[in-house]
Structure formats: C-alpha cells, structure tokens
Design an enzyme around this catalytic site. Structure first.
Site, mmCIF file in Angstrom:
data_model
loop_
_atom_site.group_PDB
_atom_site.id
_atom_site.type_symbol
_atom_site.label_atom_id
_atom_site.label_comp_id
_atom_site.label_asym_id
_atom_site.label_seq_id
_atom_site.Cartn_x
_atom_site.Cartn_y
_atom_site.Cartn_z
ATOM 1 N N CYS A 81 -17.931 -5.208 22.686
ATOM 2 C CA CYS A 81 -17.590 -3.959 23.381
ATOM 3 C C CYS A 81 -16.653 -3.090 22.521
ATOM 4 O O CYS A 81 -17.097 -2.552 21.516
ATOM 5 C CB CYS A 81 -17.034 -4.263 24.770
ATOM 6 S SG CYS A 81 -17.232 -2.864 25.862
ATOM 7 N N HIS A 178 -19.878 -8.361 27.453
ATOM 8 C CA HIS A 178 -18.784 -9.342 27.387
ATOM 9 C C HIS A 178 -19.246 -10.780 27.646
ATOM 10 O O HIS A 178 -19.055 -11.286 28.761
ATOM 11 C CB HIS A 178 -17.724 -8.992 28.439
ATOM 12 C CG HIS A 178 -16.925 -7.781 28.124
ATOM 13 N ND1 HIS A 178 -15.694 -7.834 27.502
ATOM 14 C CD2 HIS A 178 -17.174 -6.470 28.336
ATOM 15 C CE1 HIS A 178 -15.222 -6.610 27.361
ATOM 16 N NE2 HIS A 178 -16.102 -5.765 27.852
ATOM 17 N N GLU A 180 -17.815 -13.417 26.925
ATOM 18 C CA GLU A 180 -16.651 -14.264 27.226
ATOM 19 C C GLU A 180 -16.286 -14.216 28.711
ATOM 20 O O GLU A 180 -15.455 -14.998 29.168
ATOM 21 C CB GLU A 180 -15.451 -13.853 26.343
ATOM 22 C CG GLU A 180 -14.694 -12.612 26.764
ATOM 23 C CD GLU A 180 -15.426 -11.297 26.486
ATOM 24 O OE1 GLU A 180 -16.584 -11.319 26.026
ATOM 25 O OE2 GLU A 180 -14.834 -10.234 26.752
HETATM 26 N N1 GLN Z 1 -14.723 1.942 26.846
HETATM 27 C C1 GLN Z 1 -13.959 1.136 25.947
HETATM 28 C C2 GLN Z 1 -13.727 1.849 24.627
HETATM 29 O O1 GLN Z 1 -14.256 2.874 24.395
HETATM 30 C C3 GLN Z 1 -14.631 -0.190 25.690
HETATM 31 C C4 GLN Z 1 -14.678 -0.982 26.965
HETATM 32 C C5 GLN Z 1 -14.672 -2.464 26.759
HETATM 33 O O2 GLN Z 1 -14.316 -2.996 25.692
HETATM 34 N N2 GLN Z 1 -14.999 -3.153 27.811
HETATM 35 O O3 GLN Z 1 -13.000 1.359 23.819
#
Ligand code: GLN
Length: 198
Positions: A81, A178, A180
């Site tokens: 992410c 995610h 994890e």
């Molecule tokens: N929206 C977040 C970002 O732009 C990422 C979200 C996440 O890691 N769950 O950094």
C-alpha cells in the site's frame, strides 16, 4: 532457509507490527528499521502500509531515505500500500518515492477511508503455496492502484478488468492491499521465496 533469514520492517509509521507478527509466526527473525544502521545484515525489507507522505517525510528526516534506496537496489524489498507508493517511479505528483520500480501509481484510487473493502483476488503466483488455490482475500484501505507498468514488470493480480493491484520487478514486490491484516500467510511466504539462499 527461512530460519536463517533476517527481514527488516520499516517502522516509521503504519502497519509494521502486523508484518512483524506474521514473519515471526513463519519463524523468521525480524528487525524494526528506524535508522540506517538497522539495515545492516538484513536479507530483505518490508515497507508497510500507512501514510506514504508521512513515511517519506520521516525517512528523509531520519536520514534514511538514500540508504533505503541503496538497500532496495541490491536486496528484495516488498512495499504494501503506502510502501508500494514509495517503491514506485517518482513522478513528482506523489510524495518523494525511492523511484525503484517501473510502475506508476495513483493514490487513493478507490475513494476515501469509508470506501475500504475486502475482495478475493486470483493470484496464480500463490497457487503453489496452498494446494493450488489462487484465491487470496485482499484488504484494501484507501488503496492506490498501479495504472501502468514497464516491460520488466510482471503483473501478479488485477481487480475488475484492468486495475493492477500486485506487481513484481525482479527482487521488488508491490501490493496495494494489506496481506498482513489477514490470516493468509501466502504473500509473506511468496516474498520469503524471493530472498536468495545463502
Ligand atoms: N492512502 C495512503 C497513501 O496515500 C495509503 C493507504 C495505506 O497504506 N493503507 O499513502
């Protein structure tokens, strides 16, 4: 061999404890990385989800940014992410990234926090890890998407017709969801398989 590996988890902000728990469950030695000296003797690194602007800012403030880039040029690194945003090409619209993978990312592509969701992905690369079942329960939290990938990048999973959500470029892995936060350890095992044996 899993038992002799040491994997770092960038521990500046975000979901680093959950990655650490999962790796320890798999019998892997872990190291929380907050300073450059913590990168020493690691076999690989996970950059967790969280807020990419915050993680990038702290990495710069802690004098870690260039050392992370140097580490990622020679070792397996997995970004989940926000971590995937940090591995992506630096296109100057996102926070400063490590500019390691030939992928372009659009942040918050699925909407706001309330638009977080879970979806079953078909990930052929994971099938060998579980009785040939390719279905992976992916948790998306204000997730980005990977909108374009370069020639050397292998697409591992898509959602809908064309939204790329997992990709690999040699020793670098990016997932916009995610793993994890699930009970499914297969993405972690897949990453461990990317670590060269000593
Ligand atoms: N929206 C977040 C970002 O732009 C990422 C979200 C996440 O890691 N769950 O950094």
């Amino acid at each position: 061999m899993v038992g002799s590996m040491r994997i770092g988890i960038l521990a500046l902000q975000g979901a680093f404890i959950e990655h650490e728990n999962m790796l320890q469950h798999l019998g892997v030695e872990t190291q929380q990385v907050r300073l450059s000296l913590h990168l020493k003797d690691l076999d690989g690194l996970i950059i967790p989800g969280g807020e990419s602007t915050t993680i990038a800012k702290l990495a710069i403030d802690f004098g870690l940014f260039d050392d992370l880039k140097a580490f990622a040029s020679g070792h397996p690194v997995w970004g989940t992410c926000a971590g995937a945003i940090l591995l992506a090409k630096d296109d100057h619209s996102n926070p400063p990234s490590l500019d390691m993978m030939d992928i372009h990312i659009v942040r918050n592509a699925f909407g706001r926090q309330v638009d977080s969701f879970q979806a079953d992905l078909q990930v052929a690369a994971l099938a060998h890890l579980n009785g040939s079942n390719p279905t992976f329960p992916a948790v998306f939290i204000r997730a980005p998407i990977i909108n374009t990938v370069g020639k050397k990048v292998e697409i591992l999973a898509q959602i809908g017709f064309d939204k790329i959500v997992a990709a690999r470029q040699g020793h670098l892995l990016a997932t916009v969801f995610h793993p994890e936060l699930t009970n499914d350890v297969r993405f972690h095992r897949y990453f461990l398989e990317m670590i060269p044996s000593k």
